[in-house]
Design a protein around this motif. Structure first.
Motif, PDB file in Angstrom:
ATOM      1  N   MET A  45       0.831  -1.210   0.000  1.00 16.93           N
ATOM      2  CA  MET A  45       0.000   0.000   0.000  1.00 16.93           C
ATOM      3  C   MET A  45       0.859   1.251   0.000  1.00 16.93           C
ATOM      4  N   GLN A  64      -4.403   7.369   0.934  1.00 15.34           N
ATOM      5  CA  GLN A  64      -3.998   5.957   0.884  1.00 15.34           C
ATOM      6  C   GLN A  64      -3.223   5.596   2.143  1.00 15.34           C
ATOM      7  N   TYR A  68      -5.855   3.661   4.517  1.00 13.61           N
ATOM      8  CA  TYR A  68      -5.541   2.241   4.376  1.00 13.61           C
ATOM      9  C   TYR A  68      -4.498   1.802   5.389  1.00 13.61           C
TER      10      TYR A  68
ATOM     11  N   ASN B  40      -7.057  -2.517  -3.855  1.00  7.65           N
ATOM     12  CA  ASN B  40      -5.964  -1.602  -4.184  1.00  7.65           C
ATOM     13  C   ASN B  40      -5.644  -1.639  -5.676  1.00  7.65           C
ATOM     14  N   ASN B  43      -8.209   0.416  -7.374  1.00  9.59           N
ATOM     15  CA  ASN B  43      -7.928   1.837  -7.148  1.00  9.59           C
ATOM     16  C   ASN B  43      -6.837   2.333  -8.078  1.00  9.59           C
TER      17      ASN B  43
END
Lengths: 174, 100
Positions: A45, A64, A68, B40, B43
């Motif tokens: 991530m 993000q 996240y 993710n 995204n």
């Protein structure tokens, strides 16, 4: 040498971050301990956040990392610590479906990869630059997409109520 | 290959790896994390398309997906904790009696 490196620093960093995200995703599949898998996901991530920053979408990169990594993954790590790490029942890493799953994975990757490699003729390269100003994003968010914004807040309320209900149902039984 | 194609390939690879993880891993929490990885990947593809088109639609959608992911985790984690309390295991194959 150094000047040309600095000139191509953006695409170099893009490759580095992309490779890092891919390696972290593969590590997620092969690592045994859930905590290590969580750390691999966190690094994936963060690499994706770096990619967003390189693309110029800085607020998405910030969210993000904030939402996240900061909220979702901290919650996940907390639950992993809450559960017993010496649980012997999960000694087997993979389910019996490994071989068909890998076949489906390769088929899926091949199909979507083929579509991507064909290219998108309709999508011409847009002029780069300041298309991602936070001001423009916020204005379109609250004028054009206000209904979605409100629906998302309704969804959050429903999620909170549902989480309380799930815990309450269990408490009633014990 | 353009940067956009590279990023879309990366997004496809992340989504496919997440899907593979959801299917092959047995640990419930690791499956949840693989679902996050799939999200993710989606995204990343949305941001790439928004970058190509120069519109704010993709980024708005990414923003909403962040919220949905947070809500999903807030629901999924209590359910996992309840299942673990009931069966005393995180192995998904202990829950096969949930099949209809």
């Amino acid at each position: 040498m150094i000047e040309s490196l600095l000139l191509h620093l953006d695409s170099l960093l893009l490759y580095v971050f992309g490779a890092g995200a891919l390696v972290s995703a593969v590590l997620m599949l092969v690592l045994r301990q859930p905590m290590r898998v969580a750390l691999a996901l966190i690094s994936a991530m963060v690499f994706l956040g770096g990619i967003y920053g390189l693309l110029g979408v800085h607020f998405i990169a910030a969210f993000q990392v904030l939402i996240y990594v900061g909220a979702v993954m901290v919650f996940m790590v907390y639950v992993i610590m809450l559960l017993d790490p010496r649980d012997p029942s999960c000694s087997q890493r993979f389910s019996p479906l490994v071989v068909p799953a890998v076949l489906v994975f390769l088929l899926f990757l091949g199909a979507l990869g083929y579509v991507v490699w064909q290219g998108f003729p309709a999508l011409a390269e847009a002029p780069h630059g300041s298309v991602y100003e936070l001001q423009r994003f916020a204005a379109s968010f609250l004028t054009e997409y206000w209904l979605h914004f409100e629906l998302t807040s309704v969804l959050l309320v429903v999620a909170v109520v549902a989480a309380i209900a799930v815990i309450g149902v269990n408490r009633g039984k014990t | 290959m353009s940067d956009a194609q590279l990023l879309l390939t990366l997004a496809v690879a992340l989504f496919a790896l997440g899907l593979l993880g959801v299917i092959v891993r047995r640990h419930v929490l690791i499956m949840l994390m693989c679902m996050e990885l799939m999200m993710n990947g989606v995204n990343l593809s949305l941001v790439t398309f928004a970058h190509q088109q120069g519109s704010a639609v993709g980024t708005v959608l990414v923003f909403l997906i962040f919220v949905v992911a947070a809500a999903e985790i807030a629901i999924a984690i209590p359910i996992v904790l309840l299942l673990v309390r009931r069966k005393r295991t995180v192995d998904l194959y202990a829950y096969t009696d949930l099949k209809g």
